[in-house]
Design a protein around this motif. Structure first.
Motif, PDB file in Angstrom:
ATOM      1  N   LEU A  27       0.829  -1.201   0.000  1.00  0.00           N
ATOM      2  CA  LEU A  27       0.000   0.000   0.000  1.00  0.00           C
ATOM      3  C   LEU A  27       0.868   1.257   0.000  1.00  0.00           C
ATOM      4  O   LEU A  27       0.562   2.235  -0.683  1.00  0.00           O
ATOM      5  CB  LEU A  27      -0.942  -0.003   1.204  1.00  0.00           C
ATOM      6  CG  LEU A  27      -1.891   1.172   1.316  1.00  0.00           C
ATOM      7  CD1 LEU A  27      -2.871   1.168   0.155  1.00  0.00           C
ATOM      8  CD2 LEU A  27      -2.632   1.121   2.640  1.00  0.00           C
ATOM      9  N   TYR A  28       1.955   1.209   0.748  1.00  0.00           N
ATOM     10  CA  TYR A  28       2.875   2.343   0.751  1.00  0.00           C
ATOM     11  C   TYR A  28       3.436   2.582  -0.646  1.00  0.00           C
ATOM     12  O   TYR A  28       3.511   3.722  -1.099  1.00  0.00           O
ATOM     13  CB  TYR A  28       4.010   2.107   1.751  1.00  0.00           C
ATOM     14  CG  TYR A  28       5.174   3.043   1.549  1.00  0.00           C
ATOM     15  CD1 TYR A  28       5.010   4.416   1.728  1.00  0.00           C
ATOM     16  CD2 TYR A  28       6.408   2.570   1.152  1.00  0.00           C
ATOM     17  CE1 TYR A  28       6.063   5.285   1.521  1.00  0.00           C
ATOM     18  CE2 TYR A  28       7.468   3.432   0.948  1.00  0.00           C
ATOM     19  CZ  TYR A  28       7.293   4.792   1.137  1.00  0.00           C
ATOM     20  OH  TYR A  28       8.327   5.650   0.921  1.00  0.00           O
ATOM     21  N   THR A  31       0.846   4.245  -2.895  1.00  0.00           N
ATOM     22  CA  THR A  31       0.552   5.650  -2.573  1.00  0.00           C
ATOM     23  C   THR A  31       1.798   6.525  -2.537  1.00  0.00           C
ATOM     24  O   THR A  31       1.710   7.701  -2.186  1.00  0.00           O
ATOM     25  CB  THR A  31      -0.171   5.748  -1.222  1.00  0.00           C
ATOM     26  OG1 THR A  31       0.671   5.187  -0.210  1.00  0.00           O
ATOM     27  CG2 THR A  31      -1.503   5.032  -1.247  1.00  0.00           C
ATOM     28  N   VAL A  34       1.767   9.983  -4.316  1.00  0.00           N
ATOM     29  CA  VAL A  34       1.100  11.082  -3.608  1.00  0.00           C
ATOM     30  C   VAL A  34       2.078  11.747  -2.650  1.00  0.00           C
ATOM     31  O   VAL A  34       2.100  12.974  -2.528  1.00  0.00           O
ATOM     32  CB  VAL A  34      -0.154  10.560  -2.858  1.00  0.00           C
ATOM     33  CG1 VAL A  34      -0.773  11.647  -2.008  1.00  0.00           C
ATOM     34  CG2 VAL A  34      -1.149   9.977  -3.827  1.00  0.00           C
TER      35      VAL A  34
END
Length: 175
Positions: A27-28, A31, A34
């Protein structure tokens, strides 16, 4: 080492929680773009160094979570059979060194890979990627050792479930 590896693979709860931490790493990575955009706009002159620091901190936190889950309970995995090790001609330092070596594949390899892939995703220069990855490897080695030794201070040999070994203030303090 073989017994510790079997304990890791043989318990679905242990593997399931590892998958959750691996999912946090994935997940890191998803993302990360961003993070690049927000830090680049927010801190234009220092954005690159802040981004390296944030990347190292986030991956270090994942290494801490892996250490709390897989390195901290290493001695407690012996359970009631600890008397065998107590009677063996094995110095305590060698036992703890073996437990640290057994924890390294999980606690060091995944964060190191995450650091390298994350550096690529975040478009670091070669120097920043090498610096961040080396720092994560050193941090992960230290966190794994601290977790094993912290877990040896007051091991829980009579745990009813394997997940009990990684609960409590001692395990959380490794993070």
């Amino acid at each position: 080492f073989h017994k510790d590896l079997l304990a890791f693979v043989g318990h679905p709860r242990q593997c399931g929680q590892g998958i959750v931490l691996i999912g946090a790493g994935a997940l890191y990575l998803v993302t990360a773009s961003v993070l690049t955009e927000s830090l680049g706009q927010l801190m234009a002159p220092l954005g690159g160094m802040v981004l390296v620091s944030a990347h190292t901190g986030i991956v270090g936190f994942i290494a801490g979570g892996l250490a709390a889950r897989f390195a901290f309970p290493q001695l407690g995995l012996e359970g009631p059979a600890i008397w065998i090790l107590d009677g063996a001609p094995l110095r305590p330092q060698r036992l703890l060194l073996g437990k640290w070596l057994a924890a390294r594949p999980v606690v060091v390899v995944f964060p190191a890979a995450l650091a390298v892939v994350g550096a690529f995703v975040l478009d670091f220069s070669v120097a920043r990627a090498l610096w961040s990855s080396a720092l994560i490897i050193a941090l992960s080695l230290g966190v794994a050792g601290a977790a094993v030794f912290r877990g040896a201070v007051k091991p829980l040999f009579d745990a009813a479930r394997l997940s009990e070994l990684a609960m409590g203030p001692g395990a959380i303090s490794t993070m």
